[in-house]
Write a protein that holds these residues in place. Structure first.
Motif, PDB file in Angstrom:
ATOM      1  N   ARG A 241       0.829  -1.213   0.000  1.00 58.18           N
ATOM      2  CA  ARG A 241       0.000   0.000   0.000  1.00 58.18           C
ATOM      3  C   ARG A 241       0.860   1.259   0.000  1.00 58.18           C
ATOM      4  O   ARG A 241       0.507   2.251  -0.645  1.00 58.18           O
ATOM      5  CB  ARG A 241      -0.912   0.003   1.230  1.00 58.18           C
ATOM      6  CG  ARG A 241      -2.016  -1.025   1.224  1.00 58.18           C
ATOM      7  CD  ARG A 241      -2.985  -0.830   0.088  1.00 58.18           C
ATOM      8  NE  ARG A 241      -2.645  -1.637  -1.076  1.00 58.18           N
ATOM      9  CZ  ARG A 241      -3.249  -1.547  -2.244  1.00 58.18           C
ATOM     10  NH1 ARG A 241      -4.192  -0.640  -2.447  1.00 58.18           N
ATOM     11  NH2 ARG A 241      -2.901  -2.336  -3.235  1.00 58.18           N
ATOM     12  N   THR A 242       1.981   1.203   0.718  1.00 55.34           N
ATOM     13  CA  THR A 242       2.886   2.353   0.725  1.00 55.34           C
ATOM     14  C   THR A 242       3.454   2.611  -0.662  1.00 55.34           C
ATOM     15  O   THR A 242       3.521   3.753  -1.127  1.00 55.34           O
ATOM     16  CB  THR A 242       4.031   2.123   1.723  1.00 55.34           C
ATOM     17  OG1 THR A 242       3.495   1.885   3.030  1.00 55.34           O
ATOM     18  CG2 THR A 242       4.946   3.334   1.776  1.00 55.34           C
ATOM     19  N   LEU A 243       3.837   1.528  -1.349  1.00 61.12           N
ATOM     20  CA  LEU A 243       4.369   1.676  -2.703  1.00 61.12           C
ATOM     21  C   LEU A 243       3.298   2.192  -3.658  1.00 61.12           C
ATOM     22  O   LEU A 243       3.592   3.014  -4.546  1.00 61.12           O
ATOM     23  CB  LEU A 243       4.916   0.336  -3.200  1.00 61.12           C
ATOM     24  CG  LEU A 243       5.608   0.354  -4.567  1.00 61.12           C
ATOM     25  CD1 LEU A 243       6.824   1.280  -4.536  1.00 61.12           C
ATOM     26  CD2 LEU A 243       6.034  -1.048  -4.970  1.00 61.12           C
ATOM     27  N   VAL A 244       2.064   1.751  -3.480  1.00 67.01           N
ATOM     28  CA  VAL A 244       0.967   2.230  -4.330  1.00 67.01           C
ATOM     29  C   VAL A 244       0.742   3.728  -4.105  1.00 67.01           C
ATOM     30  O   VAL A 244       0.506   4.477  -5.067  1.00 67.01           O
ATOM     31  CB  VAL A 244      -0.319   1.431  -4.049  1.00 67.01           C
ATOM     32  CG1 VAL A 244      -1.524   2.089  -4.714  1.00 67.01           C
ATOM     33  CG2 VAL A 244      -0.182   0.006  -4.560  1.00 67.01           C
ATOM     34  N   ARG A 249       1.391   9.212  -6.307  1.00 70.27           N
ATOM     35  CA  ARG A 249       1.946  10.559  -6.236  1.00 70.27           C
ATOM     36  C   ARG A 249       2.809  10.860  -7.457  1.00 70.27           C
ATOM     37  O   ARG A 249       2.760  11.964  -8.013  1.00 70.27           O
ATOM     38  CB  ARG A 249       2.788  10.706  -4.964  1.00 70.27           C
ATOM     39  CG  ARG A 249       1.971  10.730  -3.677  1.00 70.27           C
ATOM     40  CD  ARG A 249       1.238  12.037  -3.520  1.00 70.27           C
ATOM     41  NE  ARG A 249       0.553  12.107  -2.241  1.00 70.27           N
ATOM     42  CZ  ARG A 249      -0.141  13.157  -1.833  1.00 70.27           C
ATOM     43  NH1 ARG A 249      -0.248  14.215  -2.615  1.00 70.27           N
ATOM     44  NH2 ARG A 249      -0.747  13.151  -0.666  1.00 70.27           N
ATOM     45  N   LEU A 250       3.607   9.898  -7.863  1.00 72.58           N
ATOM     46  CA  LEU A 250       4.520  10.103  -8.985  1.00 72.58           C
ATOM     47  C   LEU A 250       3.801  10.081 -10.321  1.00 72.58           C
ATOM     48  O   LEU A 250       4.115  10.858 -11.226  1.00 72.58           O
ATOM     49  CB  LEU A 250       5.621   9.035  -8.965  1.00 72.58           C
ATOM     50  CG  LEU A 250       6.599   9.081  -7.788  1.00 72.58           C
ATOM     51  CD1 LEU A 250       7.558   7.897  -7.854  1.00 72.58           C
ATOM     52  CD2 LEU A 250       7.369  10.390  -7.778  1.00 72.58           C
ATOM     53  N   LEU A 251       2.830   9.183 -10.463  1.00 70.29           N
ATOM     54  CA  LEU A 251       2.117   9.012 -11.736  1.00 70.29           C
ATOM     55  C   LEU A 251       0.735   9.632 -11.653  1.00 70.29           C
ATOM     56  O   LEU A 251      -0.273   8.989 -11.940  1.00 70.29           O
ATOM     57  CB  LEU A 251       2.020   7.519 -12.082  1.00 70.29           C
ATOM     58  CG  LEU A 251       3.342   6.751 -12.138  1.00 70.29           C
ATOM     59  CD1 LEU A 251       3.096   5.298 -12.489  1.00 70.29           C
ATOM     60  CD2 LEU A 251       4.283   7.385 -13.140  1.00 70.29           C
ATOM     61  N   PHE A 252       0.686  10.892 -11.262  1.00 73.24           N
ATOM     62  CA  PHE A 252      -0.602  11.560 -11.069  1.00 73.24           C
ATOM     63  C   PHE A 252      -1.380  11.717 -12.370  1.00 73.24           C
ATOM     64  O   PHE A 252      -2.583  11.936 -12.356  1.00 73.24           O
ATOM     65  CB  PHE A 252      -0.388  12.935 -10.422  1.00 73.24           C
ATOM     66  CG  PHE A 252       0.510  13.843 -11.219  1.00 73.24           C
ATOM     67  CD1 PHE A 252      -0.005  14.660 -12.206  1.00 73.24           C
ATOM     68  CD2 PHE A 252       1.874  13.867 -10.980  1.00 73.24           C
ATOM     69  CE1 PHE A 252       0.813  15.500 -12.947  1.00 73.24           C
ATOM     70  CE2 PHE A 252       2.708  14.701 -11.707  1.00 73.24           C
ATOM     71  CZ  PHE A 252       2.180  15.524 -12.694  1.00 73.24           C
TER      72      PHE A 252
END
Length: 266
Positions: A241-244, A249-252
């Motif tokens: 979940r943290t990675l998601v 955030r990065l692939l907004f």
């Protein structure tokens, strides 16, 4: 606002529903007499053992050891995998040298090499972290390689026509375009880090969740053994979940991630 709350509730129920079904099946089998309750104890005993070992600090200690090893190996794999993938995609002679290694080595279970790591690095954390890094590097490097190679040449040509240099093209064109593929590789590799650390901790170790589960099973404390399995599942879930969240955030700009995509979906 109301629609967002309802959507969040639906997602939570969709996540919990399979777990509730699995728990009901487990409890039914445990109390039916078809399976020995000693081998498959009821959930009450499993969670009692879980909370007891959390309270006395034993499970927290072993969880911390496994989590630290898994995250250390994964961090090394992220650095090595991205660098290798970029070099294979952008440097022709590097691709000729390393691409066959990845093609032949990808299907090989890296756990088979663990005895070699033990001979070189011993039974401690170093051998486990090194094996985790090796196992996780493969999916990250391969996804990075194909992500970079999949970038349309017209994007690079457009950046060059506007005067962008190699470094600017990489950070402003290639890396953002390949980021979805890279993040997919990270999400594949992340659970592998927990799988490898648990397996290796079952072999000649005195700390970690793998040791905790194997010791409890050998001592016929099956409730504690299943408590260790639950701890692994919880740690893996939190890591994923943290990675998601980081991915979103990065692939907004992607439909499935980020606050902007959430606004557009409503």
């Amino acid at each position: 606002m109301r629609q967002r709350i309802l959507s969040a509730v639906r997602r939570m129920l969709a996540t919990l529903y399979p777990l509730a079904v699995l728990a009901a099946i487990w409890e039914l089998l445990s109390r039916s007499g078809w399976v020995s309750p000693r081998l498959m104890p009821p959930l009450e005993k499993i969670f009692s053992a879980l909370f007891a070992d959390i309270a006395n600090g034993e499970l927290l200690f072993h969880t911390g050891v496994s989590f630290t090893r898994a995250l250390s190996g994964f961090g090394l794999a992220v650095a090595a995998g991205i660098v290798l993938g970029v070099l294979m995609a952008r440097v022709r002679w590097f691709e000729w040298m390393f691409e066959p290694i990845f093609s032949f080595g990808y299907p090989v279970p890296k756990i088979a090499l663990y005895p070699i790591f033990i001979l070189l690095l011993g039974f401690g954390s170093s051998s486990k972290i090194a094996l985790i890094a090796l196992e996780c590097t493969f999916p990250i490097a391969v996804n990075t390689y194909f992500g970079i190679r999949a970038v349309a040449p017209r994007f690079i040509w457009s950046a060059q026509n506007m005067g962008a240099g190699p470094a600017r093209i990489f950070f402003k064109v290639l890396l953002p375009a390949a980021l979805p593929s890279i993040m997919s590789g990270l999400r594949v590799a992340l659970p592998l880090s927990m799988v490898i650390v648990v397996i290796t901790e079952m072999i000649g170790e005195s700390a970690g969740l793998g040791y905790y589960i194997s010791y409890a099973s050998a001592s016929f404390m099956y409730a504690s053994s299943y408590a260790g399995v639950i701890a692994i599942a919880l740690v893996g879930f939190v890591m994923d979940r943290t990675l998601v969240l980081i991915r979103d955030r990065l692939l907004f700009w992607e439909p499935s991630g980020g606050a902007q995509a959430s606004k557009l979906s409503y």
